[in-house]
Scaffold this active site. Sequence first.
Site, PDB file in Angstrom:
ATOM      1  N   TYR A 156      40.384  43.612  47.285  1.00 19.92           N
ATOM      2  CA  TYR A 156      40.638  44.060  48.648  1.00 19.92           C
ATOM      3  C   TYR A 156      41.270  44.342  49.426  1.00 19.92           C
ATOM      4  O   TYR A 156      41.428  44.788  50.396  1.00 19.92           O
ATOM      5  CB  TYR A 156      40.743  41.788  48.678  1.00 19.92           C
ATOM      6  CG  TYR A 156      39.515  42.026  50.264  1.00 19.92           C
ATOM      7  CD1 TYR A 156      38.278  42.728  50.719  1.00 19.92           C
ATOM      8  CD2 TYR A 156      41.144  41.888  51.669  1.00 19.92           C
ATOM      9  CE1 TYR A 156      38.360  41.825  52.068  1.00 19.92           C
ATOM     10  CE2 TYR A 156      40.373  41.505  53.151  1.00 19.92           C
ATOM     11  CZ  TYR A 156      39.315  41.450  53.175  1.00 19.92           C
ATOM     12  OH  TYR A 156      38.481  41.342  54.335  1.00 19.92           O
ATOM     13  N   LYS A 160      40.970  47.364  51.845  1.00 19.37           N
ATOM     14  CA  LYS A 160      40.994  48.019  52.958  1.00 19.37           C
ATOM     15  C   LYS A 160      42.393  48.867  54.323  1.00 19.37           C
ATOM     16  O   LYS A 160      42.255  49.305  54.922  1.00 19.37           O
ATOM     17  CB  LYS A 160      41.765  46.122  54.441  1.00 19.37           C
ATOM     18  CG  LYS A 160      40.436  45.120  53.090  1.00 19.37           C
ATOM     19  CD  LYS A 160      39.002  45.753  53.741  1.00 19.37           C
ATOM     20  CE  LYS A 160      38.419  44.622  54.380  1.00 19.37           C
ATOM     21  NZ  LYS A 160      36.595  45.727  55.492  1.00 19.37           N
TER      22      LYS A 160
END
Length: 230
Positions: A156, A160
């Site tokens: 994750y 990002k």
Amino acid sequence: MTITLITGGNKGIGYETARRLVAEGQTVWIGARDPERGRQAAETLGASFVQIDVTDDHSVAAAVDTIRDQAGRLDILINNAGILGDVTSPEDMTVDQLRAVYETNVFGVVRVTNAFLPLLRESAAPSVINVTSGLGSFTLIHDPERVESKYPLAAYGSSKTAVTMLTMQYAKTTPDVRFNAVDPGQTATAFTGHLGHSVEEGAAAAIRIATLGADTPTGTVTDRDGVLPW
């Protein structure tokens, strides 16, 4: 009237962003994979619904056709849809685990953005807002005073980081459209296990950018407090 599409807008921060922008007088399209949940959210908020799966080319193309036919243009695209993926260390992570997160969080942003650019260019002040995270910030994950340093979210977090850099590259190479990234911070939704600040605070950065109109900058990365360290 400003026409705005929010992917993943049927719950959490996306839903709150939609609620606030409807209150601001914008025409909001809630994009969601699940038609039932998406329509219910749209009806509750007085928004419109379009089915969209950001990982599927045909679904995205159909969403473009729907908004083109019914609205004629798009002023603001908010790429909010995202998944957490499996929480594991890089040495234990499989390529498939990483790919699943990138398919939604990174490739989905590119797929949706590029598909909607022609409709955005029908706007007098087109804007793309990408939802990023401080978990992708090199500075914040090394700061023991920040919550971002507490979570080893390799898939994750790195997704990002990619979203933020893609936003900057779009801003540098696509000057007729404004591109900005916003970080909601740790927000108390199902996504975070209901840890963190309120959804009102989480949506604040996106709301600010989405309501600047002709004064919208390009190439910025902010949270509700201002410029986000990277």
